[in-house]
Design a protein around this motif. Structure first.
Motif, PDB file in Angstrom:
ATOM      1  N   ASP A   1      51.386  34.656  47.716  1.00 46.46           N
ATOM      2  CA  ASP A   1      51.854  35.344  46.511  1.00 46.46           C
ATOM      3  C   ASP A   1      51.621  34.509  45.253  1.00 46.46           C
ATOM      4  N   LYS A   2      51.761  33.196  45.356  1.00 48.31           N
ATOM      5  CA  LYS A   2      51.509  32.314  44.204  1.00 48.31           C
ATOM      6  C   LYS A   2      50.059  32.434  43.756  1.00 48.31           C
ATOM      7  N   VAL A   3      49.155  32.469  44.704  1.00 46.59           N
ATOM      8  CA  VAL A   3      47.735  32.574  44.394  1.00 46.59           C
ATOM      9  C   VAL A   3      47.411  33.965  43.842  1.00 46.59           C
ATOM     10  N   PHE A   4      47.984  34.993  44.439  1.00 47.08           N
ATOM     11  CA  PHE A   4      47.723  36.366  44.004  1.00 47.08           C
ATOM     12  C   PHE A   4      48.221  36.627  42.590  1.00 47.08           C
TER      13      PHE A   4
ATOM     14  N   GLY B   1      41.995  45.894  33.285  1.00 48.18           N
ATOM     15  CA  GLY B   1      42.198  47.227  33.843  1.00 48.18           C
ATOM     16  C   GLY B   1      41.775  47.378  35.290  1.00 48.18           C
ATOM     17  N   ILE B   2      41.726  46.288  36.021  1.00 45.82           N
ATOM     18  CA  ILE B   2      41.296  46.322  37.422  1.00 45.82           C
ATOM     19  C   ILE B   2      42.514  46.184  38.323  1.00 45.82           C
ATOM     20  N   GLU B   3      42.733  47.184  39.143  1.00 45.74           N
ATOM     21  CA  GLU B   3      43.821  47.139  40.126  1.00 45.74           C
ATOM     22  C   GLU B   3      43.273  46.600  41.442  1.00 45.74           C
ATOM     23  N   VAL B   4      44.106  45.869  42.147  1.00 44.68           N
ATOM     24  CA  VAL B   4      43.661  45.254  43.390  1.00 44.68           C
ATOM     25  C   VAL B   4      44.671  45.438  44.506  1.00 44.68           C
ATOM     26  N   ALA B   5      44.175  45.343  45.731  1.00 46.33           N
ATOM     27  CA  ALA B   5      45.036  45.240  46.904  1.00 46.33           C
ATOM     28  C   ALA B   5      45.031  43.765  47.279  1.00 46.33           C
ATOM     29  N   GLU B   6      45.983  43.358  48.080  1.00 43.17           N
ATOM     30  CA  GLU B   6      46.031  41.951  48.469  1.00 43.17           C
ATOM     31  C   GLU B   6      46.378  41.814  49.944  1.00 43.17           C
ATOM     32  N   ASN B   7      45.849  40.770  50.521  1.00 47.64           N
ATOM     33  CA  ASN B   7      46.078  40.505  51.931  1.00 47.64           C
ATOM     34  C   ASN B   7      45.971  39.001  52.143  1.00 47.64           C
ATOM     35  N   PHE B   8      46.674  38.493  53.127  1.00 44.30           N
ATOM     36  CA  PHE B   8      46.503  37.087  53.465  1.00 44.30           C
ATOM     37  C   PHE B   8      46.370  36.948  54.964  1.00 44.30           C
ATOM     38  N   ALA B   9      45.739  35.857  55.364  1.00 40.49           N
ATOM     39  CA  ALA B   9      45.519  35.581  56.778  1.00 40.49           C
ATOM     40  C   ALA B   9      45.698  34.090  57.009  1.00 40.49           C
ATOM     41  N   VAL B  10      45.916  33.745  58.252  1.00 39.59           N
ATOM     42  CA  VAL B  10      46.067  32.346  58.635  1.00 39.59           C
ATOM     43  C   VAL B  10      45.028  32.048  59.700  1.00 39.59           C
ATOM     44  N   GLY B  11      44.232  31.029  59.467  1.00 37.99           N
ATOM     45  CA  GLY B  11      43.209  30.663  60.433  1.00 37.99           C
ATOM     46  C   GLY B  11      42.044  29.984  59.748  1.00 37.99           C
ATOM     47  N   ALA B  12      40.909  29.971  60.411  1.00 35.61           N
ATOM     48  CA  ALA B  12      39.689  29.385  59.850  1.00 35.61           C
ATOM     49  C   ALA B  12      39.185  30.294  58.731  1.00 35.61           C
ATOM     50  N   PRO B  13      39.087  29.778  57.507  1.00 35.44           N
ATOM     51  CA  PRO B  13      38.732  30.634  56.375  1.00 35.44           C
ATOM     52  C   PRO B  13      37.440  31.418  56.551  1.00 35.44           C
ATOM     53  N   ASP B  14      36.370  30.781  57.028  1.00 35.56           N
ATOM     54  CA  ASP B  14      35.115  31.508  57.149  1.00 35.56           C
ATOM     55  C   ASP B  14      35.220  32.656  58.145  1.00 35.56           C
TER      56      ASP B  14
ATOM     57  N   ILE C   1      39.037  46.671  45.120  1.00 39.12           N
ATOM     58  CA  ILE C   1      38.951  45.217  45.208  1.00 39.12           C
ATOM     59  C   ILE C   1      40.136  44.708  46.001  1.00 39.12           C
ATOM     60  N   GLU C   2      39.832  43.906  47.008  1.00 44.65           N
ATOM     61  CA  GLU C   2      40.895  43.305  47.808  1.00 44.65           C
ATOM     62  C   GLU C   2      40.861  41.799  47.629  1.00 44.65           C
ATOM     63  N   LEU C   3      41.993  41.255  47.215  1.00 42.31           N
ATOM     64  CA  LEU C   3      42.163  39.811  47.167  1.00 42.31           C
ATOM     65  C   LEU C   3      42.553  39.346  48.561  1.00 42.31           C
ATOM     66  N   LEU C   4      41.959  38.268  49.001  1.00 39.41           N
ATOM     67  CA  LEU C   4      42.279  37.711  50.311  1.00 39.41           C
ATOM     68  C   LEU C   4      42.552  36.231  50.165  1.00 39.41           C
TER      69      LEU C   4
END
Length: 135
Positions: A64-67, A78-91, A33-36
């Motif tokens: 980081d606040k959102v993550f 018990g779910i581990e996640v990766a995280e990533n963020f981007a800047v731009g048009a969300p869709d 699972i990746e949080l974006l």
């Protein structure tokens, strides 16, 4: 199973997080699972005044606040996640990340526009659906 979970800290994102957290039996033994978090860029003039380094730090801190909230909720189940963020048009960024990740599923909240408002305003969800084949 690879799941992309775009979040923005809204109540709708929290609902998506809760949905994934409550489906541990359906996720299988080792879900990826990746949080974006996608942030709308600051206006160019403001960006130049602040400087690239400060701007990058700002975007990272906001993500980081959102993550942090999401990780706590998912970790309780018990779910581990990766995280990533981007800047731009969300869709556009969500669809691009789903493609890059090879996501099997995108789980995201929807603010629930009425059909008429959705027709005129559009939505991130509609934009993602138009740009990806991923369910």
């Amino acid at each position: 199973m690879k799941i992309l979970l775009p979040i923005d800290g809204s109540e709708y994102s929290k609902n998506a997080i809760d949905f994934v957290a409550s489906r541990t039996t359906l996720l299988g033994t080792n879900p990826k699972i990746e949080l974006l978090n996608v942030q709308v860029p600051l206006p160019a003039r403001a960006s130049r005044l602040v400087g690239r380094e400060a701007l990058d730090k700002y975007y990272k801190e906001e993500a980081d606040k959102v993550f942090e909230v999401a990780k706590k909720s998912l970790k309780r189940n018990g779910i581990e996640v990766a995280e990533n963020f981007a800047v731009g048009a969300p869709d556009e960024k969500i669809a691009a990340e789903a493609e890059k990740l090879g996501a099997d599923l995108i789980v995201m909240g929807s603010r629930g526009l009425t059909p008429l408002k959705g027709l005129f305003l559009g939505s991130v969800t509609t934009g993602v659906l138009a740009r990806t084949k991923c369910p």
